[in-house]
Design a protein around this motif. Structure first.
Motif, short mmCIF file in Angstrom:
data_model
loop_
_atom_site.label_atom_id
_atom_site.label_comp_id
_atom_site.label_asym_id
_atom_site.label_seq_id
_atom_site.Cartn_x
_atom_site.Cartn_y
_atom_site.Cartn_z
N ALA A 286 0.82 -1.34 -0.02
CA ALA A 286 0.10 0.04 0.04
C ALA A 286 1.01 1.19 -0.02
N LEU A 287 2.11 1.23 0.79
CA LEU A 287 2.80 2.32 0.75
C LEU A 287 3.30 2.69 -0.75
N LEU A 288 3.92 1.57 -1.25
CA LEU A 288 4.46 1.67 -2.58
C LEU A 288 3.54 2.24 -3.41
N GLN A 289 2.47 1.68 -3.35
CA GLN A 289 1.36 2.00 -4.28
C GLN A 289 0.96 3.49 -4.11
N GLY A 290 1.03 3.89 -2.97
CA GLY A 290 0.75 5.23 -2.62
C GLY A 290 1.74 6.40 -3.12
N HIS A 291 2.91 5.80 -3.65
CA HIS A 291 4.10 6.73 -4.31
C HIS A 291 3.93 6.31 -5.75
N GLY A 292 2.93 5.55 -6.07
CA GLY A 292 3.07 5.02 -7.64
C GLY A 292 4.25 4.19 -7.95
N LEU A 293 4.65 3.21 -7.09
CA LEU A 293 5.67 2.44 -7.31
C LEU A 293 5.46 0.97 -7.07
N SER A 294 6.13 -0.04 -7.67
CA SER A 294 5.85 -1.30 -7.71
C SER A 294 6.90 -2.02 -6.86
N ALA A 295 6.50 -3.26 -6.22
CA ALA A 295 7.76 -4.05 -5.56
C ALA A 295 8.51 -4.77 -6.55
N GLU A 296 9.82 -4.30 -6.77
CA GLU A 296 10.58 -5.28 -7.43
C GLU A 296 11.96 -4.69 -7.50
N PRO A 297 12.99 -5.42 -7.66
CA PRO A 297 14.35 -5.03 -7.28
C PRO A 297 14.86 -4.13 -8.33
N VAL A 298 15.42 -2.94 -7.76
CA VAL A 298 15.89 -2.08 -8.87
C VAL A 298 17.22 -1.60 -8.36
N GLY A 299 18.40 -1.48 -9.36
CA GLY A 299 19.58 -0.74 -8.98
C GLY A 299 20.50 -1.83 -8.30
N GLU A 300 21.52 -1.33 -7.96
CA GLU A 300 22.51 -2.17 -7.31
C GLU A 300 22.64 -2.15 -5.70
N ASN A 301 21.73 -1.64 -5.06
CA ASN A 301 21.97 -1.48 -3.69
C ASN A 301 21.84 -2.85 -2.97
N TRP A 302 22.05 -2.70 -1.71
CA TRP A 302 22.37 -4.02 -0.82
C TRP A 302 20.98 -4.83 -0.79
N LEU A 303 19.85 -4.32 -1.00
CA LEU A 303 18.47 -5.00 -0.98
C LEU A 303 18.37 -5.64 -2.21
N SER A 304 18.85 -5.12 -3.33
CA SER A 304 18.53 -5.72 -4.73
C SER A 304 19.42 -6.82 -4.79
N GLN A 305 20.52 -6.93 -4.03
CA GLN A 305 21.68 -8.00 -4.16
C GLN A 305 21.03 -9.09 -3.29
N ILE A 306 20.37 -8.77 -2.18
CA ILE A 306 19.74 -9.80 -1.56
C ILE A 306 18.50 -10.55 -2.04
N TYR A 307 18.05 -9.86 -2.99
CA TYR A 307 17.03 -10.17 -3.75
C TYR A 307 17.33 -11.35 -4.69
N ARG A 308 18.31 -11.11 -5.53
CA ARG A 308 18.81 -11.89 -6.52
C ARG A 308 19.44 -12.93 -5.59
N GLN A 309 19.96 -13.05 -4.32
CA GLN A 309 20.55 -14.26 -3.65
C GLN A 309 19.10 -15.09 -3.13
N VAL A 310 18.09 -14.47 -3.01
CA VAL A 310 17.06 -15.20 -2.45
C VAL A 310 16.38 -16.02 -3.67
N ILE A 311 16.52 -15.47 -4.93
CA ILE A 311 15.95 -15.86 -5.90
C ILE A 311 16.75 -17.36 -6.16
N ARG A 312 18.11 -17.07 -5.91
CA ARG A 312 19.00 -18.31 -6.22
C ARG A 312 19.14 -19.36 -5.12
#
Length: 288
Positions: free
Chosen positions: A258-284
């Motif tokens: 709801a917070l992301l939608q309120g800012h017109g954003l979707s929940a998906e990994p973007v960029g090279e930040n520490w969280l996007s790196q964790i997301y890719r590790q989770v997928i693997r």
């Protein structure tokens, strides 16, 4: 004087009978029990007799007396089997009395002196409990929790086949969660006061170091909230993506979505930040 005469008259067997009778009488009289704690009062008692006296005190919930008498066996008969039994019982008596420092000291001596004995696992468990049982609330200093974790891990790793390993494992998980709860408490404090960077640092610790605890979904949602407040949308979206991938059925994901939608954003990994790196590790399947 009459007692001395009886001992002389009956010989060695009389000595044992009289001493046994004395133990019975002394167990029933507080003043006489206290007298046995005077210097040298137990010098003529055998190790077994002192042990029996200590057990009587345990049965009467006189834990301080019991611990003292168990300790006297070690002092007077340091190389006997009774000293070994007395030492573990001293640790137990002190623990029951809530004297955790002395319980820990006695338990540590047992582990040091008798590491391969059957009761060594229990001594190590008591040592861990001497820290664990003082963890009473999240608001306290967490030094005791760290020490409890260290000693519980030793029970699990050194004595994996002991009857105490399973209980130690359960307590380890609870203590681990306790630390995560402390990080969350501090993080929420900073978040409410608008100190978003400090809050993020706390929530990041939970995500990276305490990810197996129940606090992880909330930590990820709080990261979404904090990063959005700072205008760091890539990080917020990445946190939301991890939350959706692992905890989609939780209320925390609904709040983050709801917070992301309120800012017109979707929940998906973007960029090279520490969280996007964790997301890719989770997928693997390589969750940190």
């Amino acid at each position: 004087m009459a007692m001395t005469g009886l001992i002389k008259a009956t010989g060695g067997r009389g000595v044992f009978l009289v001493a046994a009778l004395s133990l019975t009488l002394l167990a029933a009289c507080g003043e006489q029990r206290s007298a046995l704690r005077a210097p040298g009062a137990l010098d003529d008692y055998s190790a077994e007799q002192i042990y029996q006296l200590a057990e009587t005190e345990m049965d009467g919930n006189k834990l301080d007396n019991a611990a003292y008498f168990f300790g006297e066996i070690e002092r007077l008969y340091p190389y006997s089997s009774w000293a070994k039994r007395g030492l573990i019982m001293q640790a137990f008596a002190y623990h029951r009395a809530g004297d955790y420092d002395n319980s820990r000291s006695a338990a540590q001596r047992y582990v040091d002196f008798y590491p391969t004995e059957e009761d060594a696992a229990y001594a190590q468990y008591l040592l861990a409990l001497s820290y664990y049982d003082q963890i009473d609330d999240i608001g306290r200093d967490q030094g005791l929790t760290f020490k409890a974790l260290q000693e519980l891990r030793r029970v699990i790793e050194v004595y994996p086949d002991s009857p105490y390993a399973e209980s130690a494992s359960l307590k380890f998980d609870l203590a681990f969660s306790h630390l995560a709860g402390k990080e969350m408490e501090v993080g929420r404090y900073y978040l409410k006061r608008g100190n978003y960077t400090a809050a993020i640092n706390r929530f990041r610790v939970v995500v990276e170091q305490f990810q197996t605890t129940t606090y992880t979904p909330e930590a990820l949602m709080r990261l979404v909230e904090s990063y959005l407040a700072l205008g760091l949308n890539d990080e917020a979206r990445s946190a939301g993506a991890i939350l959706g991938y692992n905890f989609q059925s939780t209320p925390w994901y609904a709040d983050a979505y709801a917070l992301l939608q309120g800012h017109g954003l979707s929940a998906e990994p973007v960029g090279e930040n520490w969280l996007s790196q964790i997301y890719r590790q989770v997928i693997r399947g390589e969750w940190l």
